[in-house]
Design an enzyme around this catalytic site. Structure first.
Site, mmCIF file in Angstrom:
data_model
loop_
_atom_site.group_PDB
_atom_site.id
_atom_site.type_symbol
_atom_site.label_atom_id
_atom_site.label_comp_id
_atom_site.label_asym_id
_atom_site.label_seq_id
_atom_site.Cartn_x
_atom_site.Cartn_y
_atom_site.Cartn_z
ATOM 1 N N HIS A 133 -33.916 -29.845 39.847
ATOM 2 C CA HIS A 133 -33.902 -30.550 38.558
ATOM 3 C C HIS A 133 -33.309 -31.957 38.734
ATOM 4 C CE1 HIS A 133 -33.131 -30.522 34.000
ATOM 5 N NE2 HIS A 133 -32.480 -31.583 34.420
ATOM 6 N N GLN A 190 -29.345 -40.880 34.567
ATOM 7 C CA GLN A 190 -28.789 -40.420 33.285
ATOM 8 C C GLN A 190 -27.553 -41.196 32.862
ATOM 9 O OE1 GLN A 190 -29.005 -36.118 34.710
ATOM 10 N NE2 GLN A 190 -29.439 -35.890 32.519
ATOM 11 N N CYS A 209 -31.015 -29.986 29.756
ATOM 12 C CA CYS A 209 -30.804 -31.271 30.440
ATOM 13 C C CYS A 209 -29.900 -32.123 29.560
ATOM 14 C CB CYS A 209 -32.142 -31.967 30.649
ATOM 15 S SG CYS A 209 -31.997 -33.594 31.410
ATOM 16 N N LEU A 210 -28.904 -32.763 30.170
ATOM 17 C CA LEU A 210 -27.948 -33.544 29.376
ATOM 18 C C LEU A 210 -28.611 -34.733 28.675
ATOM 19 C CD1 LEU A 210 -24.833 -33.475 31.737
ATOM 20 C CD2 LEU A 210 -25.228 -32.131 29.659
ATOM 21 N N GLY A 239 -25.212 -30.490 36.503
ATOM 22 C CA GLY A 239 -25.796 -31.522 37.342
ATOM 23 C C GLY A 239 -25.972 -32.800 36.541
HETATM 24 NI NI NI Z 1 -31.484 -33.221 33.548
#
Ligand code: NI
Length: 187
Positions: A149, A50, A107-108, A45
């Site tokens: 998320h 981001q 999480c990236l 995701g």
């Molecule tokens: Ni994330």
């Protein structure tokens, strides 16, 4: 085109995304780039925040994270490969009053950092796709977790906010170090 992924504690990650009003070629191009970036990372995701854009837009692909979850899209049960990757615009999520499950998340925007997050195991999400067509998704398991998320990101909420003190304690130092490297301010 691959987009640079923003890391914690860049202030953009705390911004609430603006609602998308225009479903044009630029939006679809951004969604395509986000899908490419998510896959290359690799991740399941990615939210607009981001990649430096505070918008109500995220992408999801849980086709390789199948933990036995179930889903219904617009009242049907289409094959997963037909609906993935999914572009989610202006989502409204209702969590079902079911038991919370505690599972290790990453999480990236937090490379190398993982921790336990408790979330409800089933949701209903109303959203629009990249063409502005409205949909209703009901899902559970990793699918529901991933959507929750990403939708949190769209509201400036991060997975570390959802961790218990106990879950966060062992990674607190890594979180502070990441924030210091990013130069985005205090953790
Ligand atoms: Ni994330």
């Amino acid at each position: 085109m691959l987009l640079p992924i923003v890391h914690y504690n860049d202030p953009i990650l705390r911004k609430t995304g603006a609602k998308v009003d225009v479903f044009d070629a630029a939006l679809r191009a951004l969604a395509r780039d986000m899908i490419e970036t998510m896959r290359a990372a690799p991740g399941i995701g990615l939210a607009a925040q981001q990649v430096g854009k505070a918008m109500q837009l995220c992408v999801v692909d849980v086709s390789r994270a199948d933990d036995g979850f179930d889903w219904e899209l617009d009242g049907n049960h289409p094959p997963l490969e037909l609906i993935m990757p999914m572009v989610i615009v202006n989502p409204e999520v209702v969590v079902h009053p079911v038991e919370k499950e505690t599972i290790d998340e990453g999480c990236l925007s937090f490379p190398g950092i993982r921790g336990d997050v408790a979330r409800r195991d089933a949701i209903t999400a109303k959203y629009k796709d990249a063409d502005g067509v409205p949909h209703e998704l009901v899902c559970n398991g990793m699918f529901a977790r991933c959507v929750q998320h990403e939708v949190d990101h769209l509201n400036g909420v991060l997975f570390i906010d959802r961790m218990s003190k106990k879950a966060r304690a062992p990674i607190e130092k890594k979180i502070r170090e990441l924030a210091a490297r990013t130069g985005g301010g205090k953790a």
